[in-house]
Design a protein around this motif. Sequence first.
Motif, mmCIF file in Angstrom:
data_model
loop_
_atom_site.group_PDB
_atom_site.id
_atom_site.type_symbol
_atom_site.label_atom_id
_atom_site.label_comp_id
_atom_site.label_asym_id
_atom_site.label_seq_id
_atom_site.Cartn_x
_atom_site.Cartn_y
_atom_site.Cartn_z
ATOM 1 N N SER A 54 0.923 -1.232 0.168
ATOM 2 C CA SER A 54 0.215 -0.104 -0.026
ATOM 3 C C SER A 54 0.742 1.313 0.003
ATOM 4 O O SER A 54 1.843 1.310 0.566
ATOM 5 C CB SER A 54 -0.768 -0.014 1.209
ATOM 6 N N PRO A 55 0.460 2.220 -0.633
ATOM 7 C CA PRO A 55 1.377 3.333 -0.644
ATOM 8 C C PRO A 55 0.938 4.297 0.819
ATOM 9 O O PRO A 55 1.425 5.440 0.801
ATOM 10 C CB PRO A 55 0.611 4.413 -1.904
ATOM 11 N N ASP A 56 0.209 3.782 1.448
ATOM 12 C CA ASP A 56 -0.101 4.515 2.646
ATOM 13 C C ASP A 56 0.605 3.659 3.913
ATOM 14 O O ASP A 56 0.652 4.336 5.323
ATOM 15 C CB ASP A 56 -1.491 4.408 2.978
ATOM 16 N N THR A 57 0.755 2.497 3.861
ATOM 17 C CA THR A 57 1.276 1.860 5.076
ATOM 18 C C THR A 57 2.670 2.238 5.314
ATOM 19 O O THR A 57 3.562 1.499 4.639
ATOM 20 C CB THR A 57 1.004 0.419 4.901
ATOM 21 N N GLN A 58 3.018 2.872 6.383
ATOM 22 C CA GLN A 58 4.572 3.006 6.785
ATOM 23 C C GLN A 58 4.964 1.956 7.750
ATOM 24 O O GLN A 58 4.244 1.695 8.610
ATOM 25 C CB GLN A 58 4.539 4.416 7.064
ATOM 26 N N TYR A 59 6.142 1.485 7.684
ATOM 27 C CA TYR A 59 6.916 0.563 8.699
ATOM 28 C C TYR A 59 7.749 1.722 9.520
ATOM 29 O O TYR A 59 7.935 2.714 9.226
ATOM 30 C CB TYR A 59 8.018 -0.009 8.038
ATOM 31 N N SER A 60 7.675 1.249 10.790
ATOM 32 C CA SER A 60 8.315 2.036 11.761
ATOM 33 C C SER A 60 9.802 2.168 11.413
ATOM 34 O O SER A 60 10.344 1.441 10.929
ATOM 35 C CB SER A 60 8.351 1.294 13.272
ATOM 36 N N ASP A 61 10.290 3.272 11.943
ATOM 37 C CA ASP A 61 11.888 3.318 11.855
ATOM 38 C C ASP A 61 12.766 2.348 12.180
ATOM 39 O O ASP A 61 13.647 1.825 11.705
ATOM 40 C CB ASP A 61 12.490 4.700 12.337
ATOM 41 N N ALA A 62 12.378 1.674 13.529
ATOM 42 C CA ALA A 62 13.020 0.699 14.092
ATOM 43 C C ALA A 62 13.173 -0.723 13.054
ATOM 44 O O ALA A 62 13.980 -1.211 13.055
ATOM 45 C CB ALA A 62 12.424 0.370 15.425
ATOM 46 N N SER A 63 11.879 -1.066 12.534
ATOM 47 C CA SER A 63 11.639 -2.191 11.651
ATOM 48 C C SER A 63 12.711 -1.871 10.508
ATOM 49 O O SER A 63 13.307 -2.998 10.054
ATOM 50 C CB SER A 63 10.531 -2.189 11.184
ATOM 51 N N LEU A 64 12.587 -0.785 10.112
ATOM 52 C CA LEU A 64 13.382 -0.450 8.501
ATOM 53 C C LEU A 64 14.955 -0.702 8.921
ATOM 54 O O LEU A 64 15.624 -1.060 8.151
ATOM 55 C CB LEU A 64 13.121 1.020 8.053
ATOM 56 N N HIS A 65 15.405 -0.054 10.347
ATOM 57 C CA HIS A 65 16.738 0.046 10.528
ATOM 58 C C HIS A 65 17.296 -1.532 10.778
ATOM 59 O O HIS A 65 18.411 -1.646 10.589
ATOM 60 C CB HIS A 65 17.214 0.926 11.728
ATOM 61 N N GLU A 66 16.558 -2.554 11.320
ATOM 62 C CA GLU A 66 16.938 -3.608 11.972
ATOM 63 C C GLU A 66 16.756 -4.534 10.482
ATOM 64 O O GLU A 66 17.551 -5.693 10.617
ATOM 65 C CB GLU A 66 16.090 -4.054 13.047
ATOM 66 N N ALA A 67 16.123 -3.991 9.486
ATOM 67 C CA ALA A 67 15.844 -5.057 8.638
ATOM 68 C C ALA A 67 17.314 -5.477 7.802
ATOM 69 O O ALA A 67 18.028 -4.478 7.500
ATOM 70 C CB ALA A 67 14.708 -4.735 7.631
ATOM 71 N N GLN A 68 17.543 -6.655 7.392
ATOM 72 C CA GLN A 68 18.722 -6.859 6.814
ATOM 73 C C GLN A 68 18.238 -6.760 5.286
ATOM 74 O O GLN A 68 19.027 -6.936 4.396
ATOM 75 C CB GLN A 68 19.192 -8.443 7.025
ATOM 76 N N LEU A 69 16.895 -7.066 4.912
ATOM 77 C CA LEU A 69 16.551 -7.190 3.479
ATOM 78 C C LEU A 69 15.237 -6.427 3.632
ATOM 79 O O LEU A 69 14.274 -6.789 4.216
ATOM 80 C CB LEU A 69 16.607 -8.699 2.982
ATOM 81 N N LEU A 70 14.944 -5.555 2.570
ATOM 82 C CA LEU A 70 13.773 -5.150 2.451
ATOM 83 C C LEU A 70 13.175 -5.383 1.076
ATOM 84 O O LEU A 70 13.803 -5.662 -0.143
ATOM 85 C CB LEU A 70 13.784 -3.470 2.377
ATOM 86 N N HIS A 71 11.851 -5.649 1.008
ATOM 87 C CA HIS A 71 11.097 -6.476 -0.186
ATOM 88 C C HIS A 71 9.922 -5.430 -0.500
ATOM 89 O O HIS A 71 8.786 -5.530 0.310
ATOM 90 C CB HIS A 71 10.757 -7.688 -0.050
#
Length: 370
Positions: A316-333
Amino acid sequence: MALLRKLNRILLGLLIFMVYIILYSRMYRAPSPPSHTDVRAEPGVVGGAAGGAVGGAKGGAAEEEVSEVEAGDILVVICAAEERMGGAMATVNSVRSNTEASVFFYIVTLHDNVAYVRQYIQKSELKDIRFKILEFNPTVLKGKVRPDSSRPELLHPLNFVRFYLPLLVKHRRAIYLDDDVIVQGDIQELYNTKLKPGHAAAFASDCDLPSEVVRTMGMQTTYMGFLDYRKLEVRELGINPSDCSFNPGVFVADMEMWKRQKITKQLETWMQQNYKNNLYSSAMSGGVATPPMLIVFHGKYTALDPMWHVGHLGWSPDTQYSDASLHEAQLLHWSGRFKPWDYPCVHMELWEKWYIPDPSRRFSLVRPNS
């Protein structure tokens, strides 16, 4: 007469000597050097050498052909479609930029795009990578993929390359990555994933997604979102519709186990079943390439560390991940409709960090001010 007998003996001696020379040369001549552009695979899946493999010394021109994988290499398979070429190259760039390990890329494309892939790599900062271009033959899908207009992009032949990995890559282990993936960690960690006994692959469960994403996706994290449980063939599988699904856009595969369990044949069987009975369609989540994987690997895969597949950023173009989730992620899809090279899309800045502009300008980003 004596002279004639003497002449015959001389001729016989010369004949024996010549035979000896011929036999000696055949036994001890040097073997022919191996071809550096020969890509061998099962007939019908790969269309020949596909332009060979080109790499080069770091920082220099891409001149030396690379055809052999070296011991200790991490093998990464990525598909490169013409309309998504910038995505595939961003994936390659993120992998090679975040590891000290030796990585060998298998880049799979269709015949008409072989030269495009090579040019993008050779004329950009990716010219130092070690890679081989493989040409996928889409005729192998005849009678297996039902035409469906609801999401035609999900019917692209390259979406099915993952089904045929052992026929494309002749090695014990490989990583498969979709072209809408960015790797933020060291790919060596993913490659070293320990598969459980009897498992041919490791995937990340959709139920391990961040809670803020799972809440917005509803049933799309379960088998109910992918299979049509109104069909008898689906119910007879005995799979609980509330079982957690997984995303086959990122996985580690054991090729020997894959071949031993005839995974490709099983996947093709379910493709043919859907072609005849429409057990799932591209209108459902994941299209027609995901359900066969979900069926064949149900209860038979190793779970990846959730941080090695933080997915559905394109849901969705509206669902934002938290900064913590994005920072800890080893891979983004960015799985889903909203891709990071398009607009609108969330967290585009994280993807653009690894994007390399197309030297030929055939691929370009879609942005509000473009």
